[in-house]
Scaffold this motif. Sequence first.
Motif, PDB file in Angstrom:
ATOM      1  N   TYR A  30      60.406  93.418 -49.883  1.00 33.08           N
ATOM      2  CA  TYR A  30      59.806  94.144 -51.005  1.00 33.08           C
ATOM      3  C   TYR A  30      60.733  95.289 -51.404  1.00 33.08           C
ATOM      4  N   GLU A  50      56.234  98.639 -56.695  1.00 41.07           N
ATOM      5  CA  GLU A  50      56.570  97.668 -55.650  1.00 41.07           C
ATOM      6  C   GLU A  50      56.862  96.311 -56.287  1.00 41.07           C
ATOM      7  N   GLY A  52      58.015  92.348 -55.311  1.00 47.22           N
ATOM      8  CA  GLY A  52      58.196  91.416 -54.209  1.00 47.22           C
ATOM      9  C   GLY A  52      56.945  90.591 -53.969  1.00 47.22           C
ATOM     10  N   PRO A  53      57.000  89.713 -52.978  1.00 54.54           N
ATOM     11  CA  PRO A  53      58.133  89.576 -52.055  1.00 54.54           C
ATOM     12  C   PRO A  53      59.205  88.613 -52.570  1.00 54.54           C
TER      13      PRO A  53
END
Length: 314
Positions: A30, A50, A52-53
């Motif tokens: 991430y 954030e 991700g993943p």
Amino acid sequence: MPKPNIQIESSSQMFDKWKKMPVPLDFKIYVFNVTNRDEINNGEQPKLAEVGPYVYKEYREKTILGYGPNDTVKYMLKKKFHFAANESGSLSEDDDVIVINLSYMAALLAVNDMMPSLVGMANEALGEFFFNLTDPFLHVKVKDLFFNGIYLNCESENFTLALICGKIKADMPPTMRPSEDEKGFYFSMFSHLNRTDTGPYEMIRGTDNVYDLGHIVSYKGKKVMNQWGDKYCGMLNGSDSTIFPPINPNDVPKRLYSFEPDICRSLYASLVGKRNIFNISSYYYEISESALAAKSAVPANKCFCRKLVSNTYI
């Protein structure tokens, strides 16, 4: 499965699977993308998103170096990572992200360690070290940040830059590798995992006592990791996470430990309860918050909370 078949012995059913894992592990990354770079430079609080993943398949293979006393085997561990595009959804290794420039910060720390009086001159030198350096952030493609590498130039007559490059060459942190023309370095977060074996590990084979199977006795000849300056935090607990001993139903462990050399410490997963997987009764463990909690929450973790972190780990 009969116990002899899970011991690390050339005639056991587990032996070849232990040497080369038939099924890869999922390695998920991430990234915290900086969304207000200009505002931060003007004194505002950072805003992070954030992302991700990014999913990679991790393959593991061991090379046996020999067998030792006390039912041990010594080996090297090789990891290989391949990007799993189909499991990463809309994410791509060509994605652009903005992150803290870790190598820039490490270079400043290196100058401060060697000659604090030169810190003020470091930015001029680092302008040659990095291309398009304007602030402490890095605009980079995911593949370069993770594995391919970001080029750092050392071809200069600048005295401060010569000090920085000399320090990198002397320490050679794992996240750095020399460029092909030896005029600079490449920084990446994980390429060293693809390039080099880890070890040697010394592990108990479980032929004398199957419940000791997988326990790491030493790593690189050391029985305690000295990076933490504390015997408790430096203990080698558990396995290398590729094999665990069978569980005695009459004595189910509340924690399963594994040693992670990348962070120079052992981690544990806590027992959650029993689960059925493919109609097979099993015990389910997961890493709890306490394993990585601050010392204020878990006093036993206090030796992991170091005030000073060596730039050789950057």
